[in-house]
Design a protein around this motif. Structure first.
Motif, PDB file in Angstrom:
ATOM      1  N   PRO A  78      21.009  32.899  -6.903  1.00 12.09           N
ATOM      2  CA  PRO A  78      21.005  33.323  -8.299  1.00 12.09           C
ATOM      3  C   PRO A  78      22.195  32.835  -9.107  1.00 12.09           C
ATOM      4  O   PRO A  78      22.221  32.970 -10.318  1.00 12.09           O
ATOM      5  CB  PRO A  78      21.066  34.846  -8.179  1.00 12.09           C
TER       6      PRO A  78
ATOM      7  N   HIS B  72      28.318  40.607  -5.464  1.00  9.82           N
ATOM      8  CA  HIS B  72      28.368  39.383  -4.669  1.00  9.82           C
ATOM      9  C   HIS B  72      29.530  38.514  -5.100  1.00  9.82           C
ATOM     10  O   HIS B  72      30.033  38.638  -6.214  1.00  9.82           O
ATOM     11  CB  HIS B  72      27.083  38.580  -4.908  1.00  9.82           C
ATOM     12  N   MET B  84      27.557  32.461  -0.518  1.00  6.80           N
ATOM     13  CA  MET B  84      27.644  33.760  -1.190  1.00  6.80           C
ATOM     14  C   MET B  84      27.892  34.837  -0.153  1.00  6.80           C
ATOM     15  O   MET B  84      27.395  34.761   0.951  1.00  6.80           O
ATOM     16  CB  MET B  84      26.312  34.119  -1.857  1.00  6.80           C
ATOM     17  N   HIS B 106      29.602  38.066  -9.039  1.00  8.34           N
ATOM     18  CA  HIS B 106      28.390  38.283  -9.824  1.00  8.34           C
ATOM     19  C   HIS B 106      27.607  39.447  -9.245  1.00  8.34           C
ATOM     20  O   HIS B 106      27.859  39.890  -8.131  1.00  8.34           O
ATOM     21  CB  HIS B 106      27.520  37.015  -9.865  1.00  8.34           C
ATOM     22  N   MET B 108      24.037  40.504  -7.865  1.00 10.99           N
ATOM     23  CA  MET B 108      22.814  39.891  -7.339  1.00 10.99           C
ATOM     24  C   MET B 108      21.713  40.911  -7.605  1.00 10.99           C
ATOM     25  O   MET B 108      21.713  41.999  -7.016  1.00 10.99           O
ATOM     26  CB  MET B 108      22.993  39.634  -5.843  1.00 10.99           C
TER      27      MET B 108
HETATM   28 CU   LIG Z   1      24.722  36.138  -4.920  1.00 12.34          CU
END
Ligand SMILES: [Cu+2]
Lengths: 206, 147
Positions: A78, B72, B84, B106, B108
């Protein structure tokens, strides 16, 4: 298994060292027109046998006459993959009509989840010049090995999903399929625009 | 009986009122979600500013809009690749700020509970280590949005 992964990492570390050396040479050679890392003669020509996001069998020959940007990723990523594709979208926009001579080849390193349908929706959300490619694990591995780009599946998370760590370089090939440049995610859009402009319109190279 | 309940209530409330909760000192800005097609996991980003005199620690996030929401971090692996990992906690130093931004920290966000479109506003709640919460409104942006 652990040893195999270590071996992959070791191989990749070696190739990362090479571009650094190239950069050093490049800086002495002020005549070099390139702002990205020049990999001409250091990486093999584009060659693969995969399936595109329309479900059609394709080879590198199908993209001759196009400047291609090869990037390995997966759709369940993502953060970094979308960031890279969003950057490339801006680069394509800035190239204007010249972008028609370029293709972004997004090769999935997660073929079990990345079907042509998922890839199609994914790349279409970023840029009209982007093509999603998937294939058999062995064909994909052959391509990543060819460009010494490592990837590995991370342990499963709760719920059965998993992440894939992958190399984040963008390999640029000219219209004859020759490897020319390597961009890292930290290279600016300006550098990509500058160098792609040269590759796409060699006539006014300076 | 009533007296006892009141005492208990006071005992619970007093520590909270004498020492303000972590969430009260956090100012969230530039909160957005990069929407991906086919209900693929999305990245959530926000800048968190701690205006308090002690550190705040983010321990989890949750939202009714996603079945799963995790903290994350993407980082460059030693091999020059990208990887990640999930974080258990993220400290925001006193008078400091932490940016959750592409290619770094970030959220997730997985399995949206209803279809989202760019422009939508999504509430995501940030949970801090002292049990305090901060609801933040995130703006949904298209996949190819630049920062
Ligand atoms: Cu992630």
């Amino acid at each position: 298994m652990k040893l195999l992964r270590f071996a992959r990492v070791a191989v990749f570390s070696i190739v990362l060292g090479a571009p650094l050396l190239l950069t050093a040479c490049q800086q002495q050679d002020s005549a070099s027109p390139w702002q990205l890392t020049d990999i001409s003669g250091h990486m093999p020509d584009l060659m693969f046998r995969l399936t595109d996001d329309q479900g059609k069998a394709v080879t590198a020959a199908d993209y001759r006459n196009k400047v291609t940007l090869l990037y390995f990723g997966y759709t369940h990523c993502p953060d970094v993959c979308p960031l890279t594709l969003a950057h490339l979208h801006v680069v394509m926009q800035r190239l204007g009509n010249l972008a028609d001579g370029a293709r972004i080849l997004f090769v999935s390193v997660d073929p079990s989840r990345d079907t042509p349908e998922v890839l199609h929706a994914y790349v279409a959300a970023f840029d009209s010049h982007a093509i999603g490619l998937t294939g058999s694990p062995s064909d994909i591995e052959a391509l990543t090995k060819r460009y010494r780009a490592a990837f590995s599946r991370e342990p499963d998370k709760r719920g059965g999903s998993y992440d894939v760590s992958h190399s984040s370089g963008i390999y640029v090939f000219d219209a004859s399929g020759k490897a020319r440049l390597l961009a890292t995610p930290t290279d600016s859009q300006d550098k990509l625009v500058h160098d792609l402009h040269l590759l796409l319109s060699p006539g006014d190279a300076k | 009986m009533i007296g006892r309940t009141l005492l208990l209530t006071l005992a619970i409330l007093l520590p909270l009122s004498s020492e303000a909760a972590q969430a009260d000192h956090i100012k969230a800005s530039n909160a957005w979600i990069r929407l991906l097609p086919a209900n693929l996991p999305a990245g959530g980003y926000v800048t968190l500013q701690n205006q308090g005199s002690s550190a705040a620690t983010l321990v989890s996030v949750h939202s009714t809009a996603y079945a799963s929401a995790m903290l994350h971090q993407s980082s460059a692996s030693e091999a020059g690749g990208s990887t990640m990992r999930m974080l258990d906690r993220l400290a925001i130093p006193a008078q400091g700020q932490v940016a959750l931004a592409p290619a770094g920290y970030h959220l997730m966000l997985e399995q949206a509970t209803h279809p989202l479109t760019p422009g939508d506003k999504i509430d995501i709640t940030l949970d801090f280590s002292d049990g305090s919460h901060l609801p933040v409104q995130f703006t949904v942006r298209p996949a190819n949005a630049s920062e």
